[in-house]
Structures are given as structure tokens and as C-alpha cells.
Design an enzyme around this catalytic site. Structure first.
Site, PDB file in Angstrom:
ATOM      1  N   HIS A 111     -11.570 -14.388   2.311  1.00 56.62           N
ATOM      2  CA  HIS A 111     -12.776 -13.574   2.197  1.00 56.62           C
ATOM      3  C   HIS A 111     -13.968 -14.384   1.701  1.00 56.62           C
ATOM      4  CE1 HIS A 111     -10.049  -9.777   1.894  1.00 56.62           C
ATOM      5  NE2 HIS A 111      -9.914 -10.436   3.023  1.00 56.62           N
ATOM      6  N   GLU A 139     -11.010  -6.389  -5.111  1.00 58.86           N
ATOM      7  CA  GLU A 139     -10.986  -7.456  -4.099  1.00 58.86           C
ATOM      8  C   GLU A 139     -12.208  -7.358  -3.204  1.00 58.86           C
ATOM      9  OE1 GLU A 139      -7.351  -7.598  -1.874  1.00 58.86           O
ATOM     10  OE2 GLU A 139      -8.211  -8.869  -0.319  1.00 58.86           O
ATOM     11  N   ASP A 156     -11.562 -12.336   9.728  1.00 61.50           N
ATOM     12  CA  ASP A 156     -10.542 -12.455   8.681  1.00 61.50           C
ATOM     13  C   ASP A 156      -9.223 -12.916   9.296  1.00 61.50           C
ATOM     14  OD1 ASP A 156      -9.397 -12.110   6.162  1.00 61.50           O
ATOM     15  OD2 ASP A 156      -8.894 -10.021   6.557  1.00 61.50           O
ATOM     16  N   ASP A 163      -6.572 -14.633   7.856  1.00 58.86           N
ATOM     17  CA  ASP A 163      -5.346 -14.479   7.042  1.00 58.86           C
ATOM     18  C   ASP A 163      -4.237 -15.442   7.455  1.00 58.86           C
ATOM     19  OD1 ASP A 163      -6.504 -12.468   5.522  1.00 58.86           O
ATOM     20  OD2 ASP A 163      -5.663 -10.839   6.713  1.00 58.86           O
ATOM     21  N   HIS A 201       0.874  -1.171   0.000  1.00 62.13           N
ATOM     22  CA  HIS A 201       0.000   0.000   0.000  1.00 62.13           C
ATOM     23  C   HIS A 201       0.906   1.214   0.000  1.00 62.13           C
ATOM     24  CE1 HIS A 201      -2.335  -3.045   2.259  1.00 62.13           C
ATOM     25  NE2 HIS A 201      -3.374  -2.516   1.631  1.00 62.13           N
ATOM     26  N   ASP A 220      -1.450 -13.162   0.871  1.00 63.70           N
ATOM     27  CA  ASP A 220      -1.962 -12.075   1.711  1.00 63.70           C
ATOM     28  C   ASP A 220      -2.302 -12.677   3.072  1.00 63.70           C
ATOM     29  OD1 ASP A 220      -2.893  -9.819   2.804  1.00 63.70           O
ATOM     30  OD2 ASP A 220      -4.736  -9.710   1.631  1.00 63.70           O
ATOM     31  N   ASP A 268       2.425   1.721   3.319  1.00 71.23           N
ATOM     32  CA  ASP A 268       3.367   0.715   3.840  1.00 71.23           C
ATOM     33  C   ASP A 268       4.783   1.190   3.537  1.00 71.23           C
ATOM     34  OD1 ASP A 268       1.197  -0.935   4.360  1.00 71.23           O
ATOM     35  OD2 ASP A 268       1.458  -2.113   2.529  1.00 71.23           O
ATOM     36  N   MET A 290       2.622  -5.591  -7.948  1.00 67.73           N
ATOM     37  CA  MET A 290       1.296  -5.022  -7.628  1.00 67.73           C
ATOM     38  C   MET A 290       1.436  -3.911  -6.600  1.00 67.73           C
ATOM     39  SD  MET A 290      -1.039  -5.227  -4.860  1.00 67.73           S
ATOM     40  CE  MET A 290      -1.696  -6.698  -4.079  1.00 67.73           C
ATOM     41  N   GLU A 309      -9.717 -13.383  -2.717  1.00 69.78           N
ATOM     42  CA  GLU A 309      -8.921 -13.847  -1.561  1.00 69.78           C
ATOM     43  C   GLU A 309      -9.602 -15.046  -0.914  1.00 69.78           C
ATOM     44  OE1 GLU A 309      -7.124 -11.141   1.293  1.00 69.78           O
ATOM     45  OE2 GLU A 309      -7.888 -12.393   2.928  1.00 69.78           O
ATOM     46  N   ASP A 356      -5.182 -13.526  -3.940  1.00 68.23           N
ATOM     47  CA  ASP A 356      -4.678 -13.435  -2.566  1.00 68.23           C
ATOM     48  C   ASP A 356      -4.835 -14.801  -1.900  1.00 68.23           C
ATOM     49  OD1 ASP A 356      -3.924 -10.831  -2.795  1.00 68.23           O
ATOM     50  OD2 ASP A 356      -5.370 -10.023  -1.351  1.00 68.23           O
ATOM     51  N   LYS A 365     -14.801  -8.531  -0.072  1.00 64.47           N
ATOM     52  CA  LYS A 365     -14.804  -9.080   1.290  1.00 64.47           C
ATOM     53  C   LYS A 365     -16.196  -8.828   1.864  1.00 64.47           C
ATOM     54  CE  LYS A 365     -12.112  -8.918   5.551  1.00 64.47           C
ATOM     55  NZ  LYS A 365     -11.055  -8.211   6.307  1.00 64.47           N
TER      56      LYS A 365
END
Ligand code: GLT
Ligand code: MN
Ligand code: MN
Length: 386
Positions: free
Chosen positions: A219, A180, A254, A256, A53, A286, A56, A87, A216, A244, A182
Site C-alpha cells: 500500500h 491499515e 495492489d 500483494d 475476516h 498479506d 472468511d 488477529m 502494508e 502486512d 491504502k
């Protein structure tokens, strides 16, 4: 054995291996690592690429000079390690400004700011070589529908994506946009909650050819859905621009988790699908390590994601080559070609002939399928006794 190579296109987000283990009930448990250190960590564990991102990499309040210095250092780390950036995406959920969403906020100033932030982030991604641009609208939703009209919110979201497609074209970036889905978290309900919903929405955009999906695992599993089926629909539509990979107990928050940590069969079907059709995009993990992990264990987490993928890839080959399994599959299809005359493009003659065909419905209904036998063969293959 099971060594990751660049051709596997394994990628991680800065936010994944860099996850500090904060949750709604507890403080961070790991020290934050700089983007440069994370690039070196990813190279060490054998990844091919890193995604991020905007924030980030560049703090939300960085000056232009700070931004340029950070980008230069990051590029240097990429050169030193060979790690690429396939990406990029925008953080449109962390800062309080996005408390009611970004492109679907009721506040027009926030919607405009979200567009501005995304254009800047697209510039940043393009500068570092990204070709896929992800949109995860974590805050694009509601707690109470008393306050927001889903039709209006949908219109705002559509306008934003149309605007950003034009911006990308205008700048000469050859981005593909990947949406994406969710179902919830952090909002109580997030708009366009599934990959299927995203696919329907894409058809309403001005540049549908530029926009695909980033499904994902976690999700779709949160929503109790079959992830491989969602991926297959996206693939069939030519829209699987990114993926993802992670894992998740069904129906939970979530999580992950590490890829393949929880639903081994789902992971198998997914990898088999991607490999059988020849998906050529990033295999992006992810996911993040358990909050109990220290940094050594975070590395084990990252290696585990890639290793499990490659083990599943080998299992998929084994499935495709297994004589008993393939004989059963041929028997299940029972295709002697006699019905081909009725399938495919409609003609009046075909319709007439089909109406005249007699079927022994009772006999057809007597025909079972040996899916128990087949599934047990798969289980034994996965458990390593075949
Ligand atoms: C966040 C989210 C992910 C998205 C990331 C991209 S951010 O971690 O949970 O599913 O893919 O915005
Ligand atoms: Mn994701
Ligand atoms: Mn997730």
C-alpha cells in the site's frame, strides 16, 4: 536452514493462501478451500498463526447454529495443528451493502449495520483468541468528491472507532485496534491514504492508547513511499501493532506479491529495522500467489514468504557485524561529541552559546559522504558475494 519457528510469529490470512485467483479480468483459477483445510495447509508449510475476516470463516448469511458449528470445527483444527489466531478483522467491502463504504457510507443504515457487523466480528475474533483487531477501510472513500464531505466522513469514522473501542472495553476484550491505510483500490480515493495519515488521525480519538496501525508494504509502495520510513514513524510513536508483509511494483495496482518478490532492498531495510528494534508482533503475510499457481505452487509461495524473511534477517545480522560496513558508518557519523552541548533540551544559555559558536560553513559543505561505497557493499552482501 531458514526454518520457520513459532517464535518468528509468521501468520497468513485465510484470504491469502485461500485466494482463488479471481481478478477483474478473469474467473477463479483455484478451487476454494475450507477454513479447516487452510489451517492444515498453514501448519504443513510451517506458519504459526492464521488471521481472518468474519466472512472468511462464517458466511455472511449463516444462521447462529451454522456459525457455532463452523467455529467448533475451526477450533478443532487449531487444536490439532497448534495454529493460533492472533488477529481478526471485518469484511466491510465485499457485500454490495458497502458499495459506498461502511463507517463512511452516506447511508446511516449502512453505517449502523457496519457497526453491528464489526461488534459481531469482534466477538468471533475474541472467541478464537485474537488480540489485534484490524480495520482496513477499502471502501471508505469516493470516486467523486461531489457526493461526500471528507470532514463529515472523517467524523463518522472517528465516531465509529470511538464506539468500537468502548465496545471492546465493555466486553472485557483486550483488543488493540490497528488501522491499515491504502491510497486507492477499490475506491478511486480512500480516506486516510497513508500510514502517516492514520497516525495523525489516531491522536484525535477518545482512546488513542488502544489504536495503532497495520502498515502494508504494497500500500505504501502504491503511493510511491518508503515503507521502512512509515514503519519507523509508527514504531517511534509506539503504534506498530501489526504489519502486512508482501511486495509490489511501485505505482501499480495492489499486487500483494510474495514477500521480497520484487523490491529486495526494501525488504532488507524493513526486516533489518524490525529485527534491530525488536518488533515482537505478528509477521503477517498479506499476499497471495500468482494467478498462474496451482495449490502446490501456493505452498511454495507461502514457504517463500517466510524463507525470504529469515534470509533477510540473516543478511541484517551480517550487515551489523561487517567490519568494513561498520567502520564506514562510524566515519559517516563523524561524532566527536563536541556539539553535544547544543543538543537536547532548550535553555537560554544553550541558545546564547550556540549563537556565539562560529562554523566554517564552506569547509562543512566540502565534506562528502561515501554512500556509494557503502551501498555497493550492501548490494554485494545481498547478492551473496560478500
Ligand atoms: C484485503 C486487503 C488487505 C487487508 C485485508 C484486511 S483484506 O485483502 O487488500 O490489504 O489487509 O481487511
Ligand atoms: Mn493488508
Ligand atoms: Mn494489499
Amino acid at each position: 536452514m531458514y526454518e520457520s519457528k513459532p517464535e518468528h510469529k509468521f501468520t497468513f490470512g485465510l484470504w491469502t493462501v485461500g485466494n482463488i485467483g479471481r481478478d477483474p479480468f478473469g474467473e477463479p483459477v483455484r478451487e476454494p478451500m475450507s477454513p479447516v483445510a487452510l489451517v492444515h495447509l498453514l501448519a504443513e508449510v510451517g506458519a504459526w498463526g492464521v488471521n481472518f475476516h468474519d466472512n472468511d470463516l462464517v458466511p455472511i448469511d449463516a444462521t447462529p447454529a451454522e456459525r457455532d458449528r463452523i467455529v467448533a470445527n475451526f477450533k478443532k483444527a487449531m487444536d490439532e495443528t497448534g495454529i493460533v489466531v492472533p488477529m481478526a478483522t471485518t469484511n466491510l467491502f465485499y457485500d454490495p451493502v458497502f458499495r459506498d463504504g461502511a463507517f463512511t457510507s452516506n447511508d446511516p443504515k449502512v453505517r449502523a449495520y457496519a457497526l453491528q457487523k464489526t461488534m459481531n466480528a469482534m466477538d468471533l475474533g475474541a472467541e478464537l483468541g485474537a488480540k489485534v483487531y484490524v480495520f482496513w477501510g477499502g471502501r471508505e472513500g469516493t470516486e467523486t468528491d461531489a457526493g461526500k464531505d471528507p470532514l463529515e466522513a472523517g467524523k463518522w469514522f472517528r465516531e465509529a472507532l470511538n464506539f468500537l473501542c468502548e465496545y471492546s472495553l465493555d466486553q472485557g476484550y483486550d483488543y488493540k485496534l490497528a488501522l491499515e491505510a491504502k491510497p486507492n483500490e477499490p475506491r478511486s480515493d480512500i480516506y486516510l491514504p497513508t500510514t502517516g495519515a492514520m497516525l495523525g488521525f489516531i491522536a484525535t480519538l477518545d482512546h488513542p492508547e488502544m489504536v495503532g496501525v497495520n502498515p502494508e508494504v504494497a500500500h505504501e509502495h502504491m503511493a510511491g513511499l518508503n515503507f521502512m520510513h512509515a514503519v519507523a514513524q509508527a514504531w517511534d510513536a509506539g503504534k506498530l501493532f501489526h504489519i502486512d508483509l508482501n511486495d509490489q511494483k511501485f505505482g501499480r495496482y495492489d499486487q500483494d506479491f510474495r514477500f521480497g518478490a520484487e523490491s529486495i532492498k526494501s525488504a532488507f531495510y524493513l526486516v533489518k529495522f524490525l529485527e534491530d528494534v525488536g518488533y515482537n508482533g505478528s509477521r503477517h503475510f498479506d499476499a497471495h500467489a500468482y494467478r498462474t499457481a496451482n495449490m502446490d505452487d501456493v505452498k511454495e509461495f507461502a514457504k517463500g514468504c517466510m524463507r525470504t524473511y529469515l534470509i533477510m534477517k540473516e543478511k541484517a545480522q551480517q550487515f551489523n557485524q561487517d567490519q568494513e560496513i561498520q567502520t564506514l558508518l562510524a566515519q559517516i557519523k563523524a561524532d566527536d561529541g563536541s556539539m553535544n552541548q547544543y543538543f537536547g533540551v532548550y535553555t537560554k544559555d544553550k541558545a546564547q552559546a550556540l549563537k556565539a559558536q562560529s562554523f566554517d560553513r564552506a569547509a562543512m559543505g566540502q565534506r562528502g559522504q561515501p554512500y556509494e561505497q557503502l551501498d555497493q557493499l550492501l548490494i554485494e552482501l545481498l547478492l551473496g558475494v560478500r
